[in-house]
Design an enzyme around this catalytic site. Structure first.
Site, PDB file in Angstrom:
ATOM      1  CG  ASP A  36      -1.870  -1.138   1.387  1.00 50.22           C
ATOM      2  OD1 ASP A  36      -2.231  -1.705   0.279  1.00 50.22           O
ATOM      3  OD2 ASP A  36      -2.397  -1.560   2.489  1.00 50.22           O
ATOM      4  CE  LYS A  58      -3.952   8.824  -3.707  1.00 54.07           C
ATOM      5  NZ  LYS A  58      -4.386   9.753  -3.299  1.00 54.07           N
ATOM      6  CG  MET A 172      -8.557   5.474   7.921  1.00 50.56           C
ATOM      7  SD  MET A 172      -9.351   4.091   7.630  1.00 50.56           S
ATOM      8  CE  MET A 172      -9.289   3.329   9.181  1.00 50.56           C
TER       9      MET A 172
HETATM   10  N1  SAH Z   1      -2.886  -0.370  10.143  1.00 52.90           N
HETATM   11  C1  SAH Z   1      -2.411   0.908  10.182  1.00 52.90           C
HETATM   12  C2  SAH Z   1      -3.409   1.855   9.933  1.00 52.90           C
HETATM   13  C3  SAH Z   1      -4.390   1.814   8.754  1.00 52.90           C
HETATM   14  S1  SAH Z   1      -5.605   2.763   8.550  1.00 52.90           S
HETATM   15  C4  SAH Z   1      -1.569   1.272  11.467  1.00 52.90           C
HETATM   16  O1  SAH Z   1      -1.565   0.373  12.371  1.00 52.90           O
HETATM   17  O2  SAH Z   1      -0.933   2.266  11.640  1.00 52.90           O
HETATM   18  C5  SAH Z   1      -4.885   4.401   7.757  1.00 52.90           C
HETATM   19  C6  SAH Z   1      -4.615   5.271   8.796  1.00 52.90           C
HETATM   20  O3  SAH Z   1      -3.551   5.463   9.404  1.00 52.90           O
HETATM   21  C7  SAH Z   1      -4.660   6.724   7.815  1.00 52.90           C
HETATM   22  O4  SAH Z   1      -5.786   7.407   7.594  1.00 52.90           O
HETATM   23  C8  SAH Z   1      -3.990   7.441   9.273  1.00 52.90           C
HETATM   24  O5  SAH Z   1      -4.927   7.849  10.056  1.00 52.90           O
HETATM   25  C9  SAH Z   1      -3.188   6.556   9.976  1.00 52.90           C
HETATM   26  N2  SAH Z   1      -1.754   6.528   9.386  1.00 52.90           N
HETATM   27  C10 SAH Z   1      -0.910   5.593   9.164  1.00 52.90           C
HETATM   28  N3  SAH Z   1       0.488   6.141   8.835  1.00 52.90           N
HETATM   29  C11 SAH Z   1       0.467   7.390   9.316  1.00 52.90           C
HETATM   30  C12 SAH Z   1       1.435   8.361   9.304  1.00 52.90           C
HETATM   31  N4  SAH Z   1       2.463   8.176   9.097  1.00 52.90           N
HETATM   32  N5  SAH Z   1       1.115   9.764   9.792  1.00 52.90           N
HETATM   33  C13 SAH Z   1      -0.186  10.017  10.142  1.00 52.90           C
HETATM   34  N6  SAH Z   1      -1.360   9.064  10.338  1.00 52.90           N
HETATM   35  C14 SAH Z   1      -1.069   7.656   9.729  1.00 52.90           C
END
Ligand code: SAH
Length: 249
Positions: A36, A58, A172
């Protein structure tokens, strides 16, 4: 022939040094990597040339390839006997549909090994100087998705969350920010509650937008906040000015 297997690997929040050693090894040994964009540019640039690299998503909820097709591709590659890594942002099992992918693979007789990653839900606030718990400020943390349809039967009950103590971490949360914040205010959460949005946390171009619950939606709009971003709501946000006042500026 060895039993078909897929490694469901968490890539962490984007800083390549926050990849686990196991993730790095499996990536380097893979024949096929389905990834992703949430994994982040730096890690994507470090994926090995010898592997077949397939970009499938994305951001969570905004897949360029539909989830059903991703599942099919994982099954097809695994049954061809390839060493398959499904590389996902953060931790595969937190809001990443990793559970669905694991179910689908298992239903096709394919072995799944989940390799935990550092979740953005904790690491991104931390990179902005915000510990999610603190003896003086918060003994409870809630992780919620900001992306769900309102009034979905088993969805997020913002009025209940509004009455909870402690820290609220919304993933999100960009597209429905104003609605969700409005629901928390309506549920009785104080408009003075400290808030921060961290965009692209742990990455070189991280940004932090700080406000109160009453002001955050307008400020985020003015600053044109874009995903991926995490919203933190609660008194722990006050710690930022002591712990990492320069972060994200
Ligand atoms: N499985 C992932 C989350 C997936 S949902 C985890 O454990 O991190 C996707 C969301 O993750 C995004 O919409 C945002 O809210 C968050 N996210 C992931 N990476 C991020 C980053 N580097 N900075 C800010 N938000 C992030």
């Amino acid at each position: 022939m060895t039993k078909p297997k897929v490694y469901l690997v968490g890539a962490g929040p984007g800083d390549p040094e926050l990849l686990t050693l196991k993730a790095r090894r499996l990536i380097d040994e893979a024949d096929v990597i389905l990834y992703d964009q949430l994994v982040g540019e730096e890690i994507i640039a470090s994926l090995p040339d010898h592997a077949e690299l397939v970009s499938v998503g994305k951001y969570a909820g905004h897949h360029t390839v539909p989830q059903e097709r991703i599942n099919e591709m994982l099954v097809e590659y695994a049954l061809r006997g390839r060493r398959v890594v499904r590389l996902k942002g953060g931790d595969p099992y937190l809001f990443g549909r990793g559970g669905e992918e694991a179910e689908e693979l298992t239903a096709h007789g394919i072995e799944v090994e989940e390799v935990s990653g550092i979740t953005s839900a904790i690491a991104v606030p931390a990179s902005a100087g915000i510990p999610l718990t603190h003896r003086r400020y918060a003994s409870v943390v809630s992780f919620v998705t900001g992306h769900e349809e309102p009034h979905k039967g088993d969805g997020v009950h913002w009025d209940t969350l509004a009455r909870l103590e402690g820290t609220l971490v919304v993933l999100m949360g960009v597209s429905r920010l104003a609605e969700n914040v409005g629901a928390l205010l309506k549920g009785g959460k104080s408009p003075e509650t400290p808030c921060a949005i961290i965009e692209r946390g742990t990455r070189k171009d991280m940004r932090i937008i700080e406000s109160t619950l009453g002001g955050i939606a307008e400020k985020a709009k003015a600053e044109k906040v874009k995903p991926p971003a995490i919203l933190v709501i609660g008194d722990v946000v006050r710690l930022r000015e002591h712990i990492a006042p320069e972060a994200g500026t």
